[in-house]
Design a protein around this motif. Structure first.
Motif, short mmCIF file in Angstrom:
data_model
loop_
_atom_site.label_atom_id
_atom_site.label_comp_id
_atom_site.label_asym_id
_atom_site.label_seq_id
_atom_site.Cartn_x
_atom_site.Cartn_y
_atom_site.Cartn_z
N VAL A 3 -18.01 31.80 4.65
CA VAL A 3 -17.31 32.79 4.09
C VAL A 3 -16.55 33.48 3.62
O VAL A 3 -15.47 34.23 3.34
N ARG A 4 -15.54 33.94 5.84
CA ARG A 4 -14.44 34.32 5.68
C ARG A 4 -14.20 33.34 6.05
O ARG A 4 -12.43 33.75 5.09
N GLY A 5 -13.68 32.26 5.98
CA GLY A 5 -12.92 30.89 5.69
C GLY A 5 -12.72 30.83 4.16
O GLY A 5 -11.27 30.98 3.89
N ALA A 6 -13.11 30.96 3.73
CA ALA A 6 -12.35 31.38 1.60
C ALA A 6 -12.44 32.60 2.05
O ALA A 6 -11.07 32.05 0.70
N ARG A 7 -12.04 33.44 2.21
CA ARG A 7 -11.54 34.42 2.54
C ARG A 7 -9.73 34.19 2.39
O ARG A 7 -8.98 34.90 1.80
N LYS A 11 -2.14 33.04 9.28
CA LYS A 11 -1.44 31.90 9.21
C LYS A 11 -0.87 30.86 9.88
O LYS A 11 -0.99 29.72 10.12
N GLU A 12 -0.81 31.32 11.03
CA GLU A 12 -0.14 31.38 12.59
C GLU A 12 -1.19 29.94 12.74
O GLU A 12 -1.22 28.82 13.09
N LEU A 13 -2.57 30.54 12.80
CA LEU A 13 -3.97 29.40 13.25
C LEU A 13 -4.43 28.89 11.75
O LEU A 13 -5.69 28.72 11.93
N GLU A 14 -4.05 28.81 10.74
CA GLU A 14 -4.43 28.13 9.79
C GLU A 14 -5.43 26.86 9.93
O GLU A 14 -6.30 26.65 9.50
N GLN A 15 -3.95 26.00 10.01
CA GLN A 15 -4.14 24.56 10.99
C GLN A 15 -5.91 23.82 11.67
O GLN A 15 -6.62 23.40 11.59
N GLU A 16 -5.60 25.16 13.20
CA GLU A 16 -6.86 24.89 13.52
C GLU A 16 -8.31 25.77 13.41
O GLU A 16 -9.43 25.77 13.30
N PHE A 66 -4.66 34.39 2.47
CA PHE A 66 -3.28 33.58 2.75
C PHE A 66 -3.00 32.60 2.17
O PHE A 66 -1.78 32.52 3.41
N TRP A 67 -3.77 31.31 2.83
CA TRP A 67 -3.36 30.32 2.82
C TRP A 67 -2.89 29.58 1.50
O TRP A 67 -2.42 28.30 1.45
N GLY A 68 -2.94 30.11 0.05
CA GLY A 68 -2.86 29.79 -1.17
C GLY A 68 -3.27 28.66 -1.40
O GLY A 68 -3.06 27.55 -2.01
N ASP A 69 -4.79 28.59 -0.36
CA ASP A 69 -5.56 27.01 -1.59
C ASP A 69 -7.41 27.42 -1.93
O ASP A 69 -8.46 28.04 -1.49
N PRO A 70 -6.69 28.02 -3.48
CA PRO A 70 -8.12 28.94 -4.04
C PRO A 70 -8.94 27.39 -3.87
O PRO A 70 -9.99 27.40 -4.39
#
Length: 686
Positions: free
Chosen positions: A446-450, A372-377, A455-459
């Motif tokens: 694939v991993r970004g989708a997971r 969650k901390e590194l979501e934007q990056e 964790f990012w609440g963005d289906p």
């Protein structure tokens, strides 16, 4: 006992390369010295007694941060008559500390003039590597009553070496000396401290806050003991596995690097001597290799790389928004923009690999907070893949340097000038797209989708990434498949023409998951077939290709790190026997290097050489070679996170015997894993 006539000791940010006497005499052909933050702080450090140079009886590599040298005056033929013993004990930590001990074995008293010649050229590491010393500033020497100060200044850039002694010495512009009197069987000791300073504006030492122990041996020893204690324990019936693992763990400790101005956090430096600094690709791949054993390195590496992520367009540094750096340097040439490494972003693979590591780290540790901390990056890195890396507009990652003077031409891991070629040996034009990077991009999506979904609440973003990954996989398997060879091309040129050579890169495609299942067996057979597999490991380029050379840097040598990811990829697709074959070859090779795998070694057939031939300028220790045995252990035991638990599915090489890995850390706490290989019945019959 050390080997050869060059000694290397290091502790993260500082390292020494010297002769087996402990002396340093830097020349263009002998790049010895005391180095820190890309600067040589000592280029001369020569001990003499009564004007006579000393000769080495032996030296001991006590730990990665300390060595002991046993010396006598005179030539080798006079050793038996030596009446003096000289011992130099050296520790490299936050500083350089040397204890000098002289013992008189004579029946009569002696008077000795002991001298240390000391000087520094303050050469930038790039200047040392290129054998070009072109200093544009001022070198100065200040002699004080209790110390000698060597310095270099160029504008606000200043580096200093400060030498002092626990015993009163006479300092002059060329070094310092002692006059001592020793009775029979008496000994004399002095401790010499060498402090290095990187001075910035306001006379502030830029090295403040780094992981440093002031050169204190006990503190360094405690740090190493704690590092080993925190890691899993490996026991094996085959001694090579446990000993190689321990050697790797110690070397990994030695390579921990603390970037300036980042609070003392550490990540793996790439390797000694030329790459003791922060790299994007090297640090990420090393963390992927070592994650089951030292997960804390991954967390700090991700945070450090995220803090330096590209934010603008800068042609000099090949920087784009969202791009992860390639290399960071702190020497004079970077400070004055004579080369772009401040930092330099010319890596085509570090950015997707950043996303891969973040996801793999969470899968292993359960550290959702960091995801969650590194979501934007992470989003910026994923955006870079499509918005800035697709130079052609056809959905692939391409590279072409914008800094045409000092930027890297080849920005993939095979970054030498001739590493990418067609089957006839000619080199393709730019931009270029290498196959393994497309696999990394697929894996990142694939991993970004997971991560987006869980964790990012963005289906919606997750679904988008999954569509893009599926389209990339379909497109890649159409455009890169060499139908008449049964493998994937090394690269595409801007016209879509295949660089149709057979290379080790196809193993990375298995690791990333972009290979179609029905093609995986062909890839596996190539990887353990005679053209690629030498018996020691998989060659970077297949035997029989026009540019094949068993000691060509990326055109036929064997890179241990490359092999570790190939073996991991083979396990992913169910080829346990083939993965075990590669692991067995690399671990066998490690025994010929005392458990310390070099950066690369020759691709000669095993039946020809009987031992692996080291590449002449290979880095050692080198981070991703150090990580290789750890990833091979994970692969052989089939260690994978699964639904919050650690799954274990061993496939050991024949004759390996029993292996146990104890206290494996992860989201499950700490657990143990055990495996036993099948007996080598042929060997028993013999």
């Amino acid at each position: 006992m050390g080997q050869g006539n060059t000694v290397r000791i290091l502790d993260g940010n500082t390292f020494v390369v010297c002769e087996d006497t402990g002396d340093i005499e830097a020349t263009p052909s002998e790049p010895t010295g005391l180095f820190s933050i890309d600067t040589r702080f000592l280029s001369t450090w020569v001990l003499s007694v009564n004007g006579e140079r000393l000769n080495s009886l032996s030296y001991d590599d006590l730990q990665y941060f300390e060595s002991r040298f046993f010396l006598v005056p005179g030539m080798a033929t006079h050793y038996v008559d030596a009446k003096l013993s000289i011992i130099r004990e050296r520790v490299v930590g936050g500083s350089f500390r040397e204890q000098l001990t002289i013992l008189n074995h004579d029946e009569k008293a002696v008077d000795l003039e002991v001298r240390m010649d000391a000087a520094s050229d303050f050469a930038d590491l790039f200047q040392v590597k290129d054998e070009i010393l072109n200093k544009k500033g001022e070198i100065y020497t200040e002699v004080e009553a209790d110390k000698l100060r060597l310095g270099y200044r160029r504008g606000n850039f200043r580096r200093e070496t400060i030498i002092s002694s626990s015993v009163s010495a006479r300092y002059d512009s060329r070094g310092f000396a002692y006059t001592i009197h020793l009775e029979p069987n008496q000994q004399w000791e002095a401790t010499i401290d060498v402090q290095t300073r990187a001075v910035g504006p306001g006379d502030r030492d830029l090295r403040m806050g780094l992981r440093a122990h002031g050169g204190e041996r006990l503190a360094l020893q405690h740090d190493l003991e704690q590092w080993i204690a925190d890691a899993p324990k490996v026991n094996s019936e085959h001694g090579r596995v446990a000993s190689t693992y321990r050697r790797s763990l110690i070397d990994l400790a030695a390579l921990r690097f603390s970037p300036l101005s980042l609070g003392g956090a550490t990540l793996p430096a790439a390797g000694l001597p030329w790459f003791m600094t922060m790299f994007g690709r090297d640090s990420i791949l090393t963390c992927l290799q070592t994650l089951p054993f030292t997960p804390q390195l991954s967390k700090t590496t991700l945070r450090i790389l995220a803090s330096l992520q590209g934010s603008r367009f800068d042609d000099f540094r090949d920087e784009d928004p969202g791009r992860i750096l390639h290399e960071m340097r702190y020497g004079e040439t970077a400070a004055f923009e004579e080369q772009p490494h401040s930092p330099y972003y010319g890596s085509v693979d570090a950015t997707p690999l950043f996303v891969v590591l973040l996801d793999e780290y969470e899968r292993w540790t359960g550290d959702v907070a960091l995801v969650k901390e590194l979501e934007q990056e992470s989003r910026a890195a994923l955006r870079w893949i499509d918005s800035y890396a697709d130079l052609i507009g056809n959905g692939y990652i391409w590279y072409e340097r914008r800094n045409t003077e000092t930027g890297l031409e080849n920005q993939c891991w095979k970054d030498s000038w001739d590493s990418i070629s067609y089957s006839d040996g000619t080199l393709p034009p730019f931009p270029r797209a290498t196959c393994e990077v497309q696999g990394y991009a697929y894996d990142a999506k694939v991993r970004g989708a997971r991560m987006a979904r869980e964790f990012w609440g963005d289906p919606e973003f997750a679904a988008q990434l999954e569509r893009e990954a599926a389209e990339l996989k379909e497109r890649f398997n159409r455009d890169w498949w060499v139908a008449d060879g049964g493998y994937y091309a090394l690269a595409l040129d801007p016209d879509g023409r295949q660089c149709d050579v057979l290379s080790s890169n196809i193993g990375h495609l298995l690791w990333s998951g972009i290979v179609l299942p029905e093609r995986a067996e062909q890839i596996a057979q190539h990887l353990v077939g005679p053209r690629l597999f030498s018996g020691w490991g998989v060659r970077t380029l297949a035997e029989g290709e026009t540019r094949y050379n068993p000691i060509g840097y990326h055109n036929g040598t064997i890179w241990p790190f490359d092999n570790s990811f190939i073996a991991w990829g083979l396990r992913r697709y169910g080829f346990g026997e083939e993965a075990a074959t590669i692991a067995n070859g690399i671990l066998d090779a490690a025994t010929y290097f005392d458990g310390r795998l070099p950066e690369a070694f020759g691709g000669y057939p095993r039946e020809l050489t009987k031992f692996p031939v080291e590449y002449p300028t290979a880095c050692s220790p080198q981070a991703w070679s150090t990580g290789t045995p750890l990833l091979l252990l994970r692969t052989m035991l089939g260690l994978e996170p699964h639904e919050g638990h650690l799954a274990v599915e061993p496939r050991l090489p024949v004759g390996m015997g029993r292996i146990e890995v104890l206290d494996i850390p992860g989201r499950w706490g700490r657990v143990d894993a055990f495996a036993r290989g099948r007996l080598d019945l042929h060997s028993l019959a013999d």
